[in-house]
Design a protein around this motif. Structure first.
Motif, PDB file in Angstrom:
ATOM      1  N   ARG A  95       0.826  -1.198   0.000  1.00  0.00           N
ATOM      2  CA  ARG A  95       0.000   0.000   0.000  1.00  0.00           C
ATOM      3  C   ARG A  95       0.864   1.254   0.000  1.00  0.00           C
ATOM      4  NH1 ARG A  95      -3.188  -1.108   5.110  1.00  0.00           N
ATOM      5  NH2 ARG A  95      -2.654  -3.207   4.438  1.00  0.00           N
ATOM      6  N   GLY A 116      -4.444   0.399  -1.538  1.00  0.00           N
ATOM      7  CA  GLY A 116      -3.887  -0.893  -1.905  1.00  0.00           C
ATOM      8  C   GLY A 116      -4.102  -1.217  -3.369  1.00  0.00           C
ATOM      9  N   SER A 145      -7.538   6.475   2.132  1.00  0.00           N
ATOM     10  CA  SER A 145      -6.134   6.692   1.819  1.00  0.00           C
ATOM     11  C   SER A 145      -5.732   8.089   2.265  1.00  0.00           C
ATOM     12  CB  SER A 145      -5.891   6.541   0.320  1.00  0.00           C
ATOM     13  OG  SER A 145      -4.531   6.760   0.002  1.00  0.00           O
TER      14      SER A 145
END
Length: 396
Positions: A95, A116, A145
């Motif tokens: 990630r 990811g 994120s």
């Protein structure tokens, strides 16, 4: 004797005057310094990796990020001199843009979320110094994120804020990790939604500091907020640094303040260096700073009383935008503050290659101009000595 005494006083005054008027904003004036480490082995180039003080406090740990070949899932330890790759039996999936910080209460490192292989994720992992262990809390934040994470010394819990979810919506929710599960915090007024901000625990003042990031309009933010364990307060000072995203923020153990480096700002990748003293930002003038970059990992090396910076995205010597793999350390004390920044005009960013050696040139110009006053004082004192000598000649 009068002549010798006059010359002696002149020399003494000249020495005192020159010493007292030495420029204090010249690079390195107070002993702080950036140093580039050149170990025999180091992690591959990357940006948006997780980086934190290692669980035991004796090293710095780096995980994942985005490299030249894609997302990464490797774990590296810097023991102060050497990088070494760890190969734990369990590790989080690859990630970039995950939130990672040391949990001082449990002496572990916490990792949450990131982007990811199939988009934003919502998993929680703990690094205990030898292995990664996935946690399975019954309640957890939505997948996201580029959130930010820091230890909240006021409550002894980890604090998570913001980011961008799998639909592209920017968030401004606040969550706390108590060592076993996540709890959403109810706040009266939260900072505006954002991603790619900078956040760190200000343990000396019992708060968590949040700065900048980018909003849904693509505007670089330059607001400053603090969390006191129960509420957010807008602490944006009258004088503040330019808005940016993905700047690096960490505790400087030399003076127990927070320092911020670089980030993507208005038309440039910054390599400016700032100090937060609990009430305002001050620019730190230092020669030999790392080149401008965004998305670099930065963490406190508690065992050695310094800060470590690694990688990010920046320009190489040919002014090409590349992923970086260099390692730098900052050792305080920080130099005195230079003139403060003014508020920028916020528009859509366009990244441009910086002029080589621009920062050292500015420091050199400030150094030359700051010598004018000491030299002028010296000339005045020399003239006074000459007068003393002329008047004292009959007394020889």
């Amino acid at each position: 004797m009068a002549v010798r005494g006059g010359l002696g006083i002149l020399i003494l005054l000249l020495g005192i005057g020159f010493e007292a008027l030495q420029p204090i904003t010249t690079a390195g004036a107070a002993g702080g310094a950036w140093t580039q480490l050149r170990p025999p082995v180091w992690p591959p180039a990357r940006e948006r990796a997780g980086m934190a003080t290692d669980s035991g406090g004796q090293a710095v740990v780096l995980f994942g990020g985005e490299g030249n070949a894609g997302l990464l899932d490797d774990t590296w330890i810097l023991d102060g001199t050497f990088w070494a790759q760890r190969r734990p039996s369990h590790a989080p999936p690859a990630r970039a843009g995950g939130a990672m910080a040391r949990d001082s209460a449990t002496r572990t490192v916490l990792l949450f979320g990131g982007s990811g292989a199939h988009g934003a994720v919502d998993d929680t992992w703990i690094w205990e110094g030898a292995n990664w262990t996935e946690q399975h809390p019954s309640v957890r934040p939505a997948a996201r994120s580029d959130p930010v994470l820091a230890f909240d010394n006021a409550t002894g819990r980890m604090l998570l804020f913001g980011g961008v979810d799998s639909r592209g919506t920017l968030l401004n929710d606040t969550w706390a990790w108590n060592g076993a599960t996540w709890e959403e915090q109810s706040v009266a007024a939260a900072p505006p939604a954002r991603k790619a901000a900078s956040m760190a625990g200000d343990d000396a003042r019992g708060t968590v500091l949040l700065f900048g990031g980018i909003d849904a309009r693509g505007v670089f933010l330059n607001d400053t907020w603090t969390w006191d364990g129960a509420r957010w307060d807008d602490r944006t000072p009258p004088v503040f640094l330019a808005g940016r995203e993905r700047a690096s923020l960490a505790v400087d153990p030399a003076n127990q303040s927070l320092v911020l480096f670089g980030g993507l700002g208005l038309r440039t990748l910054n390599n400016d260096f700032w100090n937060w003293n609990g009430s305002t930002w001050s620019s730190l003038v230092q020669a030999g700073r790392p080149p401008g970059r965004q998305g670099a990992g930065m963490a406190t090396d508690l065992a050695r009383g310094r800060i470590v910076l690694f990688g990010g995205e920046g320009f190489n010597e040919r002014s090409e935008l590349v992923l970086l793999d260099d390692t730098w350390t900052w050792s305080g004390p920080a130099s005195p503050p230079a003139s403060a920044a003014s508020a920028p005009t916020l528009t859509a960013p366009t990244v441009a290659a910086p002029t080589p050696a621009a920062a050292p040139a500015v420091a050199a110009e400030r150094s030359r101009s700051s010598m004018v006053l000491p030299l002028a004082v010296g000339l005045v004192l020399i003239g006074a000595g000459y007068v003393l000598r002329r008047r004292s000649t009959p007394f020889k």
